[in-house]
Enzyme design. Sequence first.
Site: not given
Lengths: 463, 92
Positions: A73, A148, A172
């Site tokens: 990420k 996210s 997330s």
Amino acid sequence: MKQSLNSLTITQAQTGLRSKQFSPVELVQSCLDRIQAFDTKIHAFLTLNADAIKQSQKADVSQSLGGIPIVVKDNFLTHGLRTTASSKVLDNYIPQYDATVVKKLKKAGAIIIGKTNMDAWAHGSSTETSDYGPTLNPWNTDFLPGGSSGGSAAAVAADFCIAGIGSETAGSIRQPAAWCGVTGFKPTYGRVSRYGVIAMASSTDSPGPITKNVTDSAFLSQVIAGNDPFDATTSPIPVPNYYQNSKLKFKKFKIGLPREYMQVMQPAALPLITTAVNQLESLGHVVEEISLIHPKYSIGVYTLVQRSEVSSNLARYDGIRYGYGRSAFSAEAKRRIMLGTYALSSGYYDKYYQKAQKVRSLIIQDFSAAFSQVDLIIDPPSPGPALPVGATVDQAMFGEMQDILVEPSSIAGLTGISVPCGFIGGLPLGFGLIGPQFAESRVFQVAHQYQQVTQWHEQKPTL
Amino acid sequence: MDVSRVAVLANIPISGQEESKFSQQFAETLTTVELINELNTKNVIPTSQVTGFTNHMRPDRIDKSRILTQVEALSNASHTYQGYFVVPAIFE
């Protein structure tokens, strides 16, 4: 049909590499080919590592992750590889050092092939608030991947990589894993170092794996977990062998089914959850209904705590030492910083921030009482499957409302997992379990048992 | 909530359009979060962190492994001058 290399799990890839069925270069190349062919459609990546092939030529497959292509990420700092947290504020930022998680992955021999899209600053649960445009759900590109960590979840689901790394503040990792039909694991707060992770809410941020099955999550967690002198909140408790523990022989557990959480589930999702519960029972576990504080109260606690911490953490972005200035923040970040500033400001601190922290204590006590009765608690990460693209537009509380079921466990710092448990209208649904702090092995064990009697995690989207 | 005042406190530049939009959105958010007032928290101690650690210290030693060189530290700065960061002027 011969299984393409990019679709392998970590353990399958390790076996193939070590028995010389294929080379690390071939494995990395198969992922890059897949990305080249389909990422224009999915948009899981912000930056690809141009040196990935070169690095794979030197891979030592005897290492725990030797030659395994991993995606990370974009809020984890990667030395020399652009890191933006999906915000234009950091559009040109090239980190001067690695996050501890990245350092551990590299030390284990992993090849980081790219940085994945996310909600800007991790502010959201859709990946739609990315300043670089949304990632789309590999199961149906009219739908969102969740967030996210939506880029990592979509990349794993689309077989762009062998495994991925995400981070969770409240949902997330687990929610995008659920929406993309993959396995997402949130370790206990303090189990995995936050050093070098672009901070969102420091008191709940937890890095963790997104993988194709539970044993891969256990394997990857073992690599990234542990005490870190650079993060004072990491625990000195030694890291157990999660991979071995996930495969431990059957033990009967008592599992709580919180009635208030089931009230939040969409009616169409309930039968799938019931089926998963029945499967746990048929495995020999005892499932009993329990009562917890209604998760609706966690929305307020999480919103206030998170925005207050966001306003403090994002105060450092002044465009002087790196990045662009504060005018480059987009609407979601502005709203979160401002609401947090308000909640912490003189005259409102007691009413909002302090009150939220007190309710946080109540929720922690509630879980503590529950875990004196049961070993694990059922906690689906999302009330339903993925929502359509555009669902977040002008929804100032989209993430907080979507993550209602995972906010309680996150603000209490617990560990939890999401595993696929079926489909609704062609979109995957996630089933979840949470455990007490540092009960990772127990969560892995039961989730792995579930995957041994189900095939949902083996389903692949057609791109 | 005085949105323009909070924007100044947070050092966030906002347009007039954003000011009215945010004002409405903040009102909605605050209404939602105020639901927590339904719970009685009398005599409850607030939680700011969940590790249970108290006074978690590290040795007061310089750790060279995490020190950037001057060149590295300046490598992302948009304005530098003779090895220093250039900051906006504070005084007239």
